[in-house]
Design an enzyme around this catalytic site. Sequence first.
Site, PDB file in Angstrom:
ATOM      1  N   THR A 104      -0.875   3.399   3.845  1.00 22.19           N
ATOM      2  CA  THR A 104       0.072   4.304   3.746  1.00 22.19           C
ATOM      3  C   THR A 104      -1.160   5.147   2.769  1.00 22.19           C
ATOM      4  O   THR A 104      -2.028   4.913   2.006  1.00 22.19           O
ATOM      5  CB  THR A 104       0.927   4.098   2.079  1.00 22.19           C
ATOM      6  OG1 THR A 104       0.156   3.847   1.313  1.00 22.19           O
ATOM      7  CG2 THR A 104       2.012   2.944   2.469  1.00 22.19           C
ATOM      8  N   GLU A 105       0.151   6.818   2.750  1.00 25.75           N
ATOM      9  CA  GLU A 105      -0.913   8.133   1.995  1.00 25.75           C
ATOM     10  C   GLU A 105      -0.180   8.494   0.989  1.00 25.75           C
ATOM     11  O   GLU A 105       0.988   9.436   1.927  1.00 25.75           O
ATOM     12  CB  GLU A 105      -1.633   8.817   2.713  1.00 25.75           C
ATOM     13  CG  GLU A 105      -2.843   8.242   2.865  1.00 25.75           C
ATOM     14  CD  GLU A 105      -4.234   7.673   2.329  1.00 25.75           C
ATOM     15  OE1 GLU A 105      -4.410   8.435   1.118  1.00 25.75           O
ATOM     16  OE2 GLU A 105      -4.644   7.254   2.577  1.00 25.75           O
ATOM     17  N   VAL A 106       0.314   8.634  -0.449  1.00 24.33           N
ATOM     18  CA  VAL A 106       1.299   9.420  -0.939  1.00 24.33           C
ATOM     19  C   VAL A 106       0.593  10.430  -1.908  1.00 24.33           C
ATOM     20  O   VAL A 106      -1.023  10.370  -1.593  1.00 24.33           O
ATOM     21  CB  VAL A 106       1.875   8.623  -2.170  1.00 24.33           C
ATOM     22  CG1 VAL A 106       2.733   9.248  -3.478  1.00 24.33           C
ATOM     23  CG2 VAL A 106       2.703   7.275  -1.563  1.00 24.33           C
TER      24      VAL A 106
END
Length: 307
Positions: free
Chosen positions: A274-276
């Site tokens: 994931t990349e927030v």
Amino acid sequence: MSTVAAFYPVGTPGQAWGALERAQWLALQQVQRSYAGEVVSKIDALRERFDVSQYGELDYPSGRYPLFAIRSRNWDETLPVMLVTGGVHGYETSGVQGALQFVDQQAQSYAGRCNLLVAPCVSPWGYERIQRWNAEALDPNRSFVANSPAQESAALMALVAPLQGRVLMHIDLHETTDTDETEFRPALAARDGKPFEPGEIPDGFYLVDDTENRQPQFQQAVNAEVAKVTHLAPADERGEIIGSTVVAEGVIEYPLKALGLCASVSGARYTTTTEVYPDSPKATPQQCNDAQVAAVVGALDYALTHN
């Protein structure tokens, strides 16, 4: 896009760092928050409901850091294993806090359906210093390789090794921040003696699939859950996110194992990173944590129904 000077304050442009430059860089790193106060205390609060174990300890001149894993209480060898990792890059706050929030709020609902193994803060030295690298100026998320030079990566690999072939899903929780462009990429270029090439930071959430084990429907299921919480990152004018082709909304691909990335560590059927984007004017810190939780839930639910 932020504009930054090409010169980094450590080293000589065009020359890779040696021991002196690494020591100079290390001297600049200061403790800015508490691993014990912000992470270990929350892990300790989970001990009544989950099994918590220490799987290693970082040993640096500046101090020692115990590494903790959280497991489902009634581990069942007949059930699939689901792996959640956070804080491989210590500065990426929601990866750590999102993993802990997931365990606290959601993990018990999966009891009897799967075995959960959560390593919420792989890099506590980096967490305290809000730093991407470890104390030796190594990126743990390029160090999941045989005979890893990074203590953080080696410890996690040892934790997961007995489960090879049994992990169904692994989700690794990360962030892409403005400081990637202003600090960490310039530092990387300086360390390796290469020119710094400015890039763009995408505004929104995205996922990284594995070019060697593409699971597009899995990625879409994760993003569908996240989209209920926060916005997905759009492609730039080149159809890319951070230099990689967008293969579906909010999805790019990397060769995970070739790059030594954490999501390659278990050999799971379903993997994602994931990349927030915590610096977005459209997202609060709590939304970032919630997005990580949503991603874990989406990943688990898909894997359990497509086992």
